[in-house]
Design a protein around this motif. Structure first.
Motif, short mmCIF file in Angstrom:
data_model
loop_
_atom_site.label_atom_id
_atom_site.label_comp_id
_atom_site.label_asym_id
_atom_site.label_seq_id
_atom_site.Cartn_x
_atom_site.Cartn_y
_atom_site.Cartn_z
N ALA A 66 -4.82 -1.34 0.65
CA ALA A 66 -3.59 -2.08 0.94
C ALA A 66 -3.71 -3.53 0.51
O ALA A 66 -2.76 -4.10 -0.03
N GLY A 80 2.51 3.89 -1.88
CA GLY A 80 3.48 2.84 -1.67
C GLY A 80 4.27 2.52 -2.93
O GLY A 80 4.15 3.22 -3.95
N PRO A 88 3.78 -0.35 1.73
CA PRO A 88 3.05 0.92 1.86
C PRO A 88 3.91 2.02 2.46
O PRO A 88 4.79 1.76 3.28
#
Length: 242
Positions: free
Chosen positions: A11, A201, A214
């Motif tokens: 992320a 994402g 995401p």
């Protein structure tokens, strides 16, 4: 804990669009050489750069493929060491032919200004394959992530399908992306555009900046993308109404 570290590391990587490249200097034999470059990443976890042949780090990579990329959250105040950072270590190779053309098209979607680089000095698309990843999520959250952990399946859709998804969202669902952008990043924009989709994402471009959002679940088929976008839109709408 390792699973969460992997999720957090990916992320963080997705949320960054520029990083510090370190190569092994050919001019100053053996010394590390740092530079800064935009990049994109794919669902598999590979990284892609668009680098001029005259750049020193390109010259270094021509002689020695080993490199690293470091990305981090910039602290607005306080201790920078308390914030997350990721260093990806691996090897880079220049792409050629259809694969290079496809990645470059994806790159230009994310960074439209790169279109002009085609007319400048010779640029190449470089692919970085990851060997190992160092993730620091803050004090006490320190992990080495191995290659087999980092590498993930490729997108179950091809680039033509991705472009169709992007075109559909930009033509018919800017209102939904506007809601999602405001909910996740606090950015108000009535005309954001989608610029890329990966299995975990997607990217929205607003006011000359890319924002990563995401998905709740990793998409294992193309139809899952729609479900995730609907989920994100509904949550953003509920948050707006609250």
């Amino acid at each position: 804990m390792r699973t969460q570290a992997l999720t957090d590391a990916k992320a963080l990587l997705r949320a960054c669009e520029t990083g510090v490249i370190s190569t092994i200097s050919y001019n100053l034999r053996g010394y590390p050489f740092g530079s800064v470059s935009p990049f994109i990443s794919c669902s598999e976890g590979k990284l892609y750069f668009y680098i001029s042949d005259i750049a020193q780090h390109a010259k270094n990579l021509e002689k020695d493929s080993r490199m690293s990329l470091t990305v981090f959250h910039q602290a607005e105040e306080g201790d920078q060491n308390a914030h997350g950072r990721v260093t990806l270590v691996g090897d880079a190779t220049p792409l050629k032919g259809d694969k290079a053309a496809e990645v470059l098209e994806q790159y230009v979607l994310r960074f439209p200004e790169a279109e002009g680089y085609k007319k400048a000095h010779d640029f190449k698309v470089w692919q970085m394959d990851i060997t190992r990843v160092r993730f620091i999520g803050g004090f006490g959250k320190i992990f080495w992530l191995e290659q087999q952990e980092w590498n993930a399946p490729a997108s179950p859709w091809d680039f033509s399908s991705e472009k169709n998804m992007i075109e559909h969202m930009n033509d018919d669902h800017q209102d939904a992306m506007s809601l999602i952008l405001a909910h996740h990043h606090g950015v108000e924009d009535e005309t954001p555009t989608m610029t890329g989709v990966v299995t975990d994402g997607f990217y929205i471009r607003s006011k000359d900046k890319n924002y990563y959002v995401p998905f709740e679940n990793v998409c294992s088929k193309q139809e899952d993308v729609r479900m995730e976008l609907v989920r994100l839109t509904n949550r953003a709408r509920k948050a707006q109404a609250a």
